[in-house]
Enzyme design. Structure first.
Site, PDB file in Angstrom:
ATOM      1  N   GLY A  26      26.109 -17.975 -77.146  1.00  0.00           N
ATOM      2  CA  GLY A  26      26.674 -16.653 -77.460  1.00  0.00           C
ATOM      3  C   GLY A  26      28.153 -16.539 -77.192  1.00  0.00           C
ATOM      4  N   SER A  47      30.586 -16.193 -79.816  1.00  0.00           N
ATOM      5  CA  SER A  47      31.356 -15.704 -80.970  1.00  0.00           C
ATOM      6  C   SER A  47      32.261 -14.547 -80.590  1.00  0.00           C
ATOM      7  CB  SER A  47      30.402 -15.282 -82.092  1.00  0.00           C
ATOM      8  OG  SER A  47      29.340 -14.513 -81.580  1.00  0.00           O
ATOM      9  N   ARG A  48      31.938 -13.873 -79.491  1.00  0.00           N
ATOM     10  CA  ARG A  48      32.764 -12.736 -79.047  1.00  0.00           C
ATOM     11  C   ARG A  48      32.524 -12.506 -77.553  1.00  0.00           C
ATOM     12  NH1 ARG A  48      28.817  -8.462 -79.790  1.00  0.00           N
ATOM     13  NH2 ARG A  48      27.099  -9.327 -80.974  1.00  0.00           N
ATOM     14  N   SER A  94      24.686 -15.947 -83.016  1.00  0.00           N
ATOM     15  CA  SER A  94      23.445 -15.577 -83.662  1.00  0.00           C
ATOM     16  C   SER A  94      23.675 -15.143 -85.103  1.00  0.00           C
ATOM     17  CB  SER A  94      22.773 -14.511 -82.799  1.00  0.00           C
ATOM     18  OG  SER A  94      22.319 -13.453 -83.498  1.00  0.00           O
ATOM     19  N   TYR A 116      16.669  -4.669 -69.368  1.00  0.00           N
ATOM     20  CA  TYR A 116      17.858  -5.508 -69.127  1.00  0.00           C
ATOM     21  C   TYR A 116      17.918  -5.941 -67.651  1.00  0.00           C
ATOM     22  CZ  TYR A 116      22.886  -6.715 -69.222  1.00  0.00           C
ATOM     23  OH  TYR A 116      24.104  -7.356 -69.132  1.00  0.00           O
ATOM     24  N   LYS A 164      17.835  -9.730 -66.124  1.00  0.00           N
ATOM     25  CA  LYS A 164      18.953 -10.266 -65.332  1.00  0.00           C
ATOM     26  C   LYS A 164      18.505 -10.649 -63.912  1.00  0.00           C
ATOM     27  CE  LYS A 164      21.943 -10.211 -68.584  1.00  0.00           C
ATOM     28  NZ  LYS A 164      22.584 -11.445 -69.046  1.00  0.00           N
ATOM     29  N   ILE A 192      32.392  -5.172 -67.603  1.00  0.00           N
ATOM     30  CA  ILE A 192      33.371  -6.005 -68.309  1.00  0.00           C
ATOM     31  C   ILE A 192      33.596  -5.382 -69.694  1.00  0.00           C
ATOM     32  CG2 ILE A 192      33.941  -8.349 -69.083  1.00  0.00           C
ATOM     33  CD1 ILE A 192      33.419  -8.179 -66.028  1.00  0.00           C
TER      34      ILE A 192
HETATM   35  P1  NAP Z   1      28.637  -9.174 -76.498  1.00  0.00           P
HETATM   36  O1  NAP Z   1      30.090  -8.857 -76.664  1.00  0.00           O
HETATM   37  O2  NAP Z   1      27.625  -8.269 -77.100  1.00  0.00           O
HETATM   38  O3  NAP Z   1      28.406 -10.686 -77.052  1.00  0.00           O
HETATM   39  C1  NAP Z   1      27.117 -11.224 -77.019  1.00  0.00           C
HETATM   40  C2  NAP Z   1      27.147 -12.653 -77.529  1.00  0.00           C
HETATM   41  O4  NAP Z   1      25.809 -13.167 -77.484  1.00  0.00           O
HETATM   42  C3  NAP Z   1      27.601 -12.764 -78.971  1.00  0.00           C
HETATM   43  O5  NAP Z   1      28.327 -13.963 -79.142  1.00  0.00           O
HETATM   44  C4  NAP Z   1      26.274 -12.844 -79.740  1.00  0.00           C
HETATM   45  O6  NAP Z   1      26.344 -13.543 -80.983  1.00  0.00           O
HETATM   46  C5  NAP Z   1      25.440 -13.644 -78.763  1.00  0.00           C
HETATM   47  N1  NAP Z   1      24.013 -13.462 -79.000  1.00  0.00           N
HETATM   48  C6  NAP Z   1      23.299 -12.313 -78.998  1.00  0.00           C
HETATM   49  N2  NAP Z   1      22.006 -12.576 -79.265  1.00  0.00           N
HETATM   50  C7  NAP Z   1      21.909 -13.911 -79.435  1.00  0.00           C
HETATM   51  C8  NAP Z   1      20.851 -14.799 -79.745  1.00  0.00           C
HETATM   52  N3  NAP Z   1      19.598 -14.362 -79.929  1.00  0.00           N
HETATM   53  N4  NAP Z   1      21.120 -16.125 -79.868  1.00  0.00           N
HETATM   54  C9  NAP Z   1      22.390 -16.590 -79.685  1.00  0.00           C
HETATM   55  N5  NAP Z   1      23.432 -15.804 -79.391  1.00  0.00           N
HETATM   56  C10 NAP Z   1      23.193 -14.477 -79.277  1.00  0.00           C
HETATM   57  O7  NAP Z   1      28.235  -9.291 -74.961  1.00  0.00           O
HETATM   58  P2  NAP Z   1      29.124  -9.632 -73.663  1.00  0.00           P
HETATM   59  O8  NAP Z   1      29.546  -8.334 -73.061  1.00  0.00           O
HETATM   60  O9  NAP Z   1      30.128 -10.652 -73.981  1.00  0.00           O
HETATM   61  O10 NAP Z   1      28.006 -10.229 -72.711  1.00  0.00           O
HETATM   62  C11 NAP Z   1      27.816 -11.628 -72.533  1.00  0.00           C
HETATM   63  C12 NAP Z   1      26.810 -11.854 -71.404  1.00  0.00           C
HETATM   64  O11 NAP Z   1      27.323 -11.249 -70.208  1.00  0.00           O
HETATM   65  C13 NAP Z   1      25.450 -11.219 -71.663  1.00  0.00           C
HETATM   66  O12 NAP Z   1      24.424 -12.043 -71.151  1.00  0.00           O
HETATM   67  C14 NAP Z   1      25.528  -9.925 -70.869  1.00  0.00           C
HETATM   68  O13 NAP Z   1      24.255  -9.459 -70.489  1.00  0.00           O
HETATM   69  C15 NAP Z   1      26.357 -10.360 -69.676  1.00  0.00           C
HETATM   70  N6  NAP Z   1      27.009  -9.254 -68.983  1.00  0.00           N
HETATM   71  C16 NAP Z   1      27.918  -8.466 -69.641  1.00  0.00           C
HETATM   72  C17 NAP Z   1      28.518  -7.423 -68.938  1.00  0.00           C
HETATM   73  C18 NAP Z   1      29.523  -6.508 -69.575  1.00  0.00           C
HETATM   74  O14 NAP Z   1      29.934  -5.546 -68.905  1.00  0.00           O
HETATM   75  N7  NAP Z   1      29.986  -6.761 -70.792  1.00  0.00           N
HETATM   76  C19 NAP Z   1      28.189  -7.208 -67.600  1.00  0.00           C
HETATM   77  C20 NAP Z   1      27.270  -8.025 -66.977  1.00  0.00           C
HETATM   78  C21 NAP Z   1      26.694  -9.060 -67.676  1.00  0.00           C
HETATM   79  P3  NAP Z   1      26.601 -12.734 -82.384  1.00  0.00           P
HETATM   80  O15 NAP Z   1      28.045 -12.307 -82.323  1.00  0.00           O
HETATM   81  O16 NAP Z   1      26.347 -13.742 -83.444  1.00  0.00           O
HETATM   82  O17 NAP Z   1      25.664 -11.587 -82.372  1.00  0.00           O
END
Ligand code: NAP
Length: 248
Positions: free
Chosen positions: A13, A15-16, A38, A156, A160, A189
């Protein structure tokens, strides 16, 4: 010599958001980067080109983290394309937030499959390679929500928290082979995932953070850099909070 020169990493994951930040920081540190997405093909291919321009080997793979078969295929392809793997970062994740009253079975199942089962899928697929080479670092991106819980995120939070239990168990299982497994618990984040939240909720999170700001993908990536490198060679089974002091 750069910090991760010669290391090969798989990030799910990327891509962003946080995954993309990790890919960029790792490539700047000299690592070769295989990463998945994805559905966001265009941003993934753009990232692949950006990483290659930094002088490392990089490739984007479309692979559903929730699928056991796709994880096995992915790891086989990466081993073939990159000639090995040293670091696995399980980052792919989704939210399907709702109060339990309104949360349906699919909301629960999708979140558990994408966030938690994916970690089993990838770790299982890669473990033979790491065992053979008697080294490796596995980093699981959990969340403060997995430690503390959060109303409206029972699915969620469960996924986690499950990642943390999995991390500690794998650290115990694989430590004797010099394979380390740690988790990172990011707080708030600022990525697309958190842009879905309403402004009042976002302000509430910011107010509760001692450092008085949301974190960046790079803040999380820097902790990953440490856990991937030999600087953390005596650290396993731990959860490192990257949360601006939120849970203090
Ligand atoms: P995000 O911006 O929504 O990005 C999610 C990434 O995961 C995207 O690259 C997406 O790909 C990919 N993805 C989603 N479903 C997938 C699947 N079934 N198979 C492969 N790739 C998949 O999320 P983020 O904020 O960067 O979060 C990244 C991680 O950090 C997550 O595990 C999240 O729970 C954790 N986290 C985030 C925060 C926060 O505040 N942002 C806090 C704590 C933990 P596509 O672009 O192709 O959909």
């Amino acid at each position: 010599m750069k910090m991760l020169e010669g290391k090969k990493v798989i990030i799910t994951g990327a891509s962003r958001g946080i995954g993309r930040g990790i890919a960029e920081v790792f490539a700047r540190a000299g690592a070769d980067v295989a990463f998945t997405y994805s559905s966001s093909e265009a941003p993934a291919l753009e990232l692949e080109a950006e990483l290659k321009a930094l002088g490392v080997n990089a490739r984007a793979y479309k692979s559903n983290a929730a699928s056991f078969e796709e994880a096995e295929t992915l790891v086989a392809e990466v081993l073939n394309d990159f000639g090995g793997v040293d670091v696995l970062i399980n980052n792919a994740g989704i939210t399907r937030d709702n109060l339990l009253m309104r949360m349906n079975e699919s909301d629960f199942d999708q979140v558990i499959a994408t966030n938690l089962k994916s970690v089993f899928n990838m770790t299982k697929a890669i473990q033979r390679t790491l065992l053979k080479q008697r080294s490796g670092s596995i980093i699981n991106i959990s969340s403060v929500v997995g430690v503390k819980g959060n109303a409206g995120q029972a699915n969620y939070a469960a996924s986690k928290a499950g990642m943390i239990g999995f991390t500690k168990s794998i650290a115990l299982e694989l430590g004797s082979r010099n394979i380390r497994c740690n988790a990172i618990a990011p707080g708030f984040i600022e990525t697309e995932m958190t842009q879905k939240l309403d402004e009042k909720t976002v302000q509430g999170w910011r107010d509760a953070i001692p450092l008085k700001r949301g974190g960046t993908a790079e803040d999380v990536a820097n902790a990953c850099l440490f856990l991937a490198s030999d600087l953390s060679g005596y650290i396993t089974g731990q959860v490192i909070h990257v949360d601006g002091g939120m849970l203090t």
